[in-house]
Design a protein around this motif. Structure first.
Motif, PDB file in Angstrom:
ATOM      1  N   LEU A   1       0.833  -1.193   0.000  1.00  0.00           N
ATOM      2  CA  LEU A   1       0.000   0.000   0.000  1.00  0.00           C
ATOM      3  C   LEU A   1       0.873   1.250   0.000  1.00  0.00           C
ATOM      4  O   LEU A   1       0.678   2.140  -0.809  1.00  0.00           O
ATOM      5  N   LEU A   2       1.838   1.294   0.897  1.00  0.00           N
ATOM      6  CA  LEU A   2       2.729   2.454   0.961  1.00  0.00           C
ATOM      7  C   LEU A   2       3.481   2.617  -0.346  1.00  0.00           C
ATOM      8  O   LEU A   2       3.547   3.710  -0.898  1.00  0.00           O
ATOM      9  N   LEU A   3       4.045   1.519  -0.850  1.00  0.00           N
ATOM     10  CA  LEU A   3       4.834   1.596  -2.076  1.00  0.00           C
ATOM     11  C   LEU A   3       3.990   2.112  -3.231  1.00  0.00           C
ATOM     12  O   LEU A   3       4.438   2.936  -4.013  1.00  0.00           O
ATOM     13  N   ARG A   4       2.740   1.669  -3.339  1.00  0.00           N
ATOM     14  CA  ARG A   4       1.857   2.143  -4.404  1.00  0.00           C
ATOM     15  C   ARG A   4       1.667   3.657  -4.324  1.00  0.00           C
ATOM     16  O   ARG A   4       1.713   4.363  -5.319  1.00  0.00           O
ATOM     17  N   HIS A   5       1.485   4.188  -3.106  1.00  0.00           N
ATOM     18  CA  HIS A   5       1.274   5.626  -2.945  1.00  0.00           C
ATOM     19  C   HIS A   5       2.559   6.412  -3.148  1.00  0.00           C
ATOM     20  O   HIS A   5       2.526   7.510  -3.666  1.00  0.00           O
ATOM     21  N   VAL A   6       3.679   5.841  -2.754  1.00  0.00           N
ATOM     22  CA  VAL A   6       4.951   6.505  -3.009  1.00  0.00           C
ATOM     23  C   VAL A   6       5.171   6.618  -4.510  1.00  0.00           C
ATOM     24  O   VAL A   6       5.557   7.663  -5.018  1.00  0.00           O
ATOM     25  N   ILE A   7       4.898   5.542  -5.230  1.00  0.00           N
ATOM     26  CA  ILE A   7       5.045   5.569  -6.687  1.00  0.00           C
ATOM     27  C   ILE A   7       4.095   6.594  -7.291  1.00  0.00           C
ATOM     28  O   ILE A   7       4.463   7.345  -8.180  1.00  0.00           O
TER      29      ILE A   7
ATOM     30  N   ILE B   1      -3.376   5.501   6.227  1.00  0.00           N
ATOM     31  CA  ILE B   1      -3.454   4.100   6.664  1.00  0.00           C
ATOM     32  C   ILE B   1      -2.055   3.513   6.787  1.00  0.00           C
ATOM     33  O   ILE B   1      -1.746   2.814   7.750  1.00  0.00           O
ATOM     34  N   SER B   2      -1.199   3.795   5.822  1.00  0.00           N
ATOM     35  CA  SER B   2       0.184   3.305   5.891  1.00  0.00           C
ATOM     36  C   SER B   2       0.855   3.815   7.160  1.00  0.00           C
ATOM     37  O   SER B   2       1.520   3.051   7.874  1.00  0.00           O
TER      38      SER B   2
ATOM     39  N   GLN C   1      -0.572   4.796   9.953  1.00  0.00           N
ATOM     40  CA  GLN C   1      -1.192   4.170  11.119  1.00  0.00           C
ATOM     41  C   GLN C   1      -0.683   2.743  11.320  1.00  0.00           C
ATOM     42  O   GLN C   1      -0.361   2.341  12.442  1.00  0.00           O
ATOM     43  N   ILE C   2      -0.593   1.958  10.259  1.00  0.00           N
ATOM     44  CA  ILE C   2      -0.129   0.574  10.372  1.00  0.00           C
ATOM     45  C   ILE C   2       1.314   0.528  10.860  1.00  0.00           C
ATOM     46  O   ILE C   2       1.652  -0.223  11.775  1.00  0.00           O
ATOM     47  N   ILE C   3       2.171   1.328  10.252  1.00  0.00           N
ATOM     48  CA  ILE C   3       3.591   1.302  10.612  1.00  0.00           C
ATOM     49  C   ILE C   3       3.817   1.804  12.034  1.00  0.00           C
ATOM     50  O   ILE C   3       4.567   1.195  12.806  1.00  0.00           O
ATOM     51  N   ILE C   4       3.152   2.888  12.420  1.00  0.00           N
ATOM     52  CA  ILE C   4       3.357   3.492  13.737  1.00  0.00           C
ATOM     53  C   ILE C   4       2.638   2.714  14.837  1.00  0.00           C
ATOM     54  O   ILE C   4       3.253   2.270  15.807  1.00  0.00           O
ATOM     55  N   GLU C   5       1.328   2.538  14.681  1.00  0.00           N
ATOM     56  CA  GLU C   5       0.517   1.971  15.769  1.00  0.00           C
ATOM     57  C   GLU C   5       0.575   0.452  15.840  1.00  0.00           C
ATOM     58  O   GLU C   5       0.633  -0.116  16.920  1.00  0.00           O
ATOM     59  N   LYS C   6       0.540  -0.216  14.717  1.00  0.00           N
ATOM     60  CA  LYS C   6       0.490  -1.684  14.727  1.00  0.00           C
ATOM     61  C   LYS C   6       1.865  -2.319  14.879  1.00  0.00           C
ATOM     62  O   LYS C   6       1.992  -3.396  15.444  1.00  0.00           O
ATOM     63  N   HIS C   7       2.894  -1.668  14.337  1.00  0.00           N
ATOM     64  CA  HIS C   7       4.230  -2.268  14.356  1.00  0.00           C
ATOM     65  C   HIS C   7       5.232  -1.516  15.227  1.00  0.00           C
ATOM     66  O   HIS C   7       6.372  -1.944  15.358  1.00  0.00           O
TER      67      HIS C   7
ATOM     68  N   LEU D   1       7.642   6.221  10.176  1.00  0.00           N
ATOM     69  CA  LEU D   1       7.495   6.506   8.754  1.00  0.00           C
ATOM     70  C   LEU D   1       7.784   7.989   8.552  1.00  0.00           C
ATOM     71  O   LEU D   1       7.093   8.840   9.097  1.00  0.00           O
ATOM     72  N   ASP D   2       8.836   8.262   7.828  1.00  0.00           N
ATOM     73  CA  ASP D   2       9.243   9.639   7.561  1.00  0.00           C
ATOM     74  C   ASP D   2       9.483   9.807   6.068  1.00  0.00           C
ATOM     75  O   ASP D   2       9.630   8.819   5.346  1.00  0.00           O
ATOM     76  N   PHE D   3       9.536  11.038   5.639  1.00  0.00           N
ATOM     77  CA  PHE D   3       9.974  11.301   4.273  1.00  0.00           C
ATOM     78  C   PHE D   3      10.750  12.601   4.237  1.00  0.00           C
ATOM     79  O   PHE D   3      10.602  13.472   5.095  1.00  0.00           O
ATOM     80  N   PHE D   4      11.609  12.679   3.258  1.00  0.00           N
ATOM     81  CA  PHE D   4      12.441  13.848   3.048  1.00  0.00           C
ATOM     82  C   PHE D   4      12.345  14.187   1.573  1.00  0.00           C
ATOM     83  O   PHE D   4      12.571  13.324   0.729  1.00  0.00           O
TER      84      PHE D   4
END
Length: 109
Positions: free
Chosen positions: A1-7, A70-71, A73-79, A83-86
């Motif tokens: 999901l994250l990769l799709r949105h990054v692309i 959602i990405s 939330q999953i990375i921060i709360e579930k795992h 998740l950062d970006f520059f």
């Protein structure tokens, strides 16, 4: 999901030519994945809103604006990760996902 949105973001903001890199690394019991491109970067006006629910750069009816939220939330709360970006306009963007290799397990008594 994250990769799709990054692309999608890199395609939206990139020039015709861009390179895309996926770099997984293990650092101190953390899996770190860096997704980098050399596109035109994400405009500053979008950077401030990128993880907000319902924010989208797509035309009306083409997206819900929930993918990056959602990405996050999953990375921060579930795992328990990060998740950062520059992004530098005119130079490209890097998304960095950090996830602990071992999750804490809680026993319910």
């Amino acid at each position: 999901l994250l990769l799709r949105h990054v692309i999608y973001f890199t395609t939206l903001c990139a020039s015709i030519y861009f390179l895309f890199f996926l770099l997984p690394r293990f650092i101190e019991r953390i899996l770190k994945i860096a997704i980098t491109d050399n596109g035109s970067g994400i405009p500053e006006s979008i950077q401030k809103q990128i993880f907000n629910p319902f924010f989208t750069t797509k035309p009306i009816g083409k997206g819900t604006g929930m993918g990056m939220a959602i990405s996050y939330q999953i990375i921060i709360e579930k795992h328990g990760g990060k998740l950062d970006f520059f992004s530098t306009p005119g130079k490209g963007t890097e998304f960095v996902v950090q996830i602990p290799i071992q999750q804490q397990v809680y026993q319910v008594i």
